[in-house]
Enzyme design. Structure first.
Site, PDB file in Angstrom:
ATOM      1  N   MET A   1     -11.018  10.330  22.463  1.00 51.98           N
ATOM      2  CA  MET A   1     -12.094   9.450  22.904  1.00 51.98           C
ATOM      3  C   MET A   1     -11.720   8.883  24.262  1.00 51.98           C
ATOM      4  O   MET A   1     -10.650   8.306  24.422  1.00 51.98           O
ATOM      5  CB  MET A   1     -12.291   8.317  21.914  1.00 51.98           C
ATOM      6  CG  MET A   1     -12.580   8.788  20.505  1.00 51.98           C
ATOM      7  SD  MET A   1     -12.788   7.442  19.378  1.00 51.98           S
ATOM      8  CE  MET A   1     -14.321   6.768  19.973  1.00 51.98           C
ATOM      9  N   CYS A   2     -12.591   9.093  25.226  1.00 56.55           N
ATOM     10  CA  CYS A   2     -12.409   8.609  26.591  1.00 56.55           C
ATOM     11  C   CYS A   2     -11.436   9.499  27.364  1.00 56.55           C
ATOM     12  O   CYS A   2     -10.598  10.192  26.796  1.00 56.55           O
ATOM     13  CB  CYS A   2     -11.930   7.173  26.639  1.00 56.55           C
ATOM     14  SG  CYS A   2     -12.924   6.008  25.702  1.00 56.55           S
ATOM     15  N   ARG A   3     -11.570   9.461  28.657  1.00 56.51           N
ATOM     16  CA  ARG A   3     -10.646  10.069  29.605  1.00 56.51           C
ATOM     17  C   ARG A   3     -10.421   9.033  30.701  1.00 56.51           C
ATOM     18  O   ARG A   3     -11.350   8.317  31.094  1.00 56.51           O
ATOM     19  CB  ARG A   3     -11.224  11.332  30.230  1.00 56.51           C
ATOM     20  CG  ARG A   3     -11.643  12.451  29.279  1.00 56.51           C
ATOM     21  CD  ARG A   3     -10.464  13.309  28.828  1.00 56.51           C
ATOM     22  NE  ARG A   3      -9.797  12.720  27.687  1.00 56.51           N
ATOM     23  CZ  ARG A   3      -8.717  13.263  27.095  1.00 56.51           C
ATOM     24  NH1 ARG A   3      -8.215  14.395  27.558  1.00 56.51           N
ATOM     25  NH2 ARG A   3      -8.163  12.678  26.057  1.00 56.51           N
ATOM     26  N   ASN A  41     -18.176  12.154  27.020  1.00 58.28           N
ATOM     27  CA  ASN A  41     -17.829  10.773  27.379  1.00 58.28           C
ATOM     28  C   ASN A  41     -18.992  10.157  28.161  1.00 58.28           C
ATOM     29  O   ASN A  41     -18.943  10.019  29.385  1.00 58.28           O
ATOM     30  CB  ASN A  41     -16.549  10.775  28.201  1.00 58.28           C
ATOM     31  CG  ASN A  41     -15.383  11.364  27.418  1.00 58.28           C
ATOM     32  OD1 ASN A  41     -14.906  10.794  26.444  1.00 58.28           O
ATOM     33  ND2 ASN A  41     -14.952  12.556  27.829  1.00 58.28           N
ATOM     34  N   ASN A 115      -7.368   4.744  26.071  1.00 59.62           N
ATOM     35  CA  ASN A 115      -7.910   5.990  25.540  1.00 59.62           C
ATOM     36  C   ASN A 115      -7.415   6.102  24.108  1.00 59.62           C
ATOM     37  O   ASN A 115      -6.227   6.323  23.871  1.00 59.62           O
ATOM     38  CB  ASN A 115      -7.432   7.175  26.389  1.00 59.62           C
ATOM     39  CG  ASN A 115      -7.682   8.515  25.722  1.00 59.62           C
ATOM     40  OD1 ASN A 115      -8.584   8.649  24.911  1.00 59.62           O
ATOM     41  ND2 ASN A 115      -6.873   9.498  26.063  1.00 59.62           N
TER      42      ASN A 115
END
Length: 266
Positions: A1-3, A41, A115
């Site tokens: 999840m997320c970058r 994302n 993250n």
């Protein structure tokens, strides 16, 4: 999840770091190559940067996907900085708190991104709220796990802990209270980058006589990118990248000073 991504080096337009590379953070918002959790994302994005002579960073954050923000292209084209932290978000709970939940979070000279996700959130963090004064809980920018982790770290920074110990200590506390949490953290004060690899991918690129980039995944296919081992603390300046193993559990609040496993110089 997320970058997410942090850059230290010569001042460059934000777009050269965030949008120009073939697998840039901009592209990772819809097509990440190494993301283990989630696929798109699109739940917000943000970028923070430092201007010469000003220790307090500026931020630009939005609740929607970065590719839909027409103003970002102009900003990334003209704004230059030698210290940047940016993130694209895949929300644990979609839509939670909108723009306020988008990294980077900020306080004073610090920028922060998370993250990952906290197992059992929010119930699992009940005991750790005792570490925070009530006023700090009321100051949370968003009702999210990332904002809470940032509050724990900021409390340590304000108590005088250096960045590496603050991140490592918070990771140990949260991992003990919520096993299985993913805690890839990224912190900069404008002259250093401190990060943890804990449950997801983290890479760094240290170019000869050039910048240092720390990111969830490489933004191009340069063979000099190096993956950070899981459960590792990274501390980078413009000249050095140091890696230190992390231990979990209440008996291991963080790495001892001087415990660097590797010291790759550019």
């Amino acid at each position: 999840m997320c970058r997410h991504l942090a850059y230290l080096g010569p001042p460059v337009p934000l777009g050269r770091v965030l949008a120009a590379p073939p697998h840039s953070l901009f592209r990772q918002s819809w097509e990440p190559r190494r993301q283990r959790h989630g696929t798109v994302n699109a739940d917000g994005f943000g970028v923070g940067w430092y201007a010469p002579g000003d220790p307090v960073p500026a931020r630009y954050r939005r609740a929607g996907p970065v590719w839909a923000d027409l103003s970002f292209a102009d900003l990334a084209r003209v704004v230059r900085s030698g210290a940047v932290l940016a993130a694209v978000r895949d929300a644990t709970a979609a839509g939670a708190d909108g723009e306020a939940a988008a990294a980077p979070f900020a306080a004073g000279r610090w920028l922060f991104s998370h993250n990952g996700a906290l197992s059992g959130w929010p119930e699992s963090m009940g005991a750790l709220t005792a570490a925070l004064p009530p006023a700090r809980l009321l100051e949370l920018e968003a009702r999210t796990d990332s904002a809470f982790v940032w509050a724990l770290i900021l409390q340590r920074l304000r108590a005088g802990e250096e960045a590496g110990r603050a991140l490592a200590g918070a990771v140990a506390e949260v991992a003990a209270a919520a096993p299985g949490s993913r805690l890839n953290l990224l912190l900069t004060g404008g002259d250093t980058i401190t990060a943890t690899a804990w449950g997801d991918t983290l890479w760094y690129l240290a170019e000869p006589d050039g910048p240092v980039v720390v990111a969830s995944e490489p933004y191009d296919d340069d063979p000099r990118w190096r993956e950070v081992p899981d459960r590792t603390l990274l501390a980078a300046t413009r000249t050095d990248v140091l890696l230190t193993p992390l231990e979990d559990g209440p008996g291991h609040p963080g790495p001892p000073a001087g415990a660097d496993v590797r010291s790759p110089h550019r």
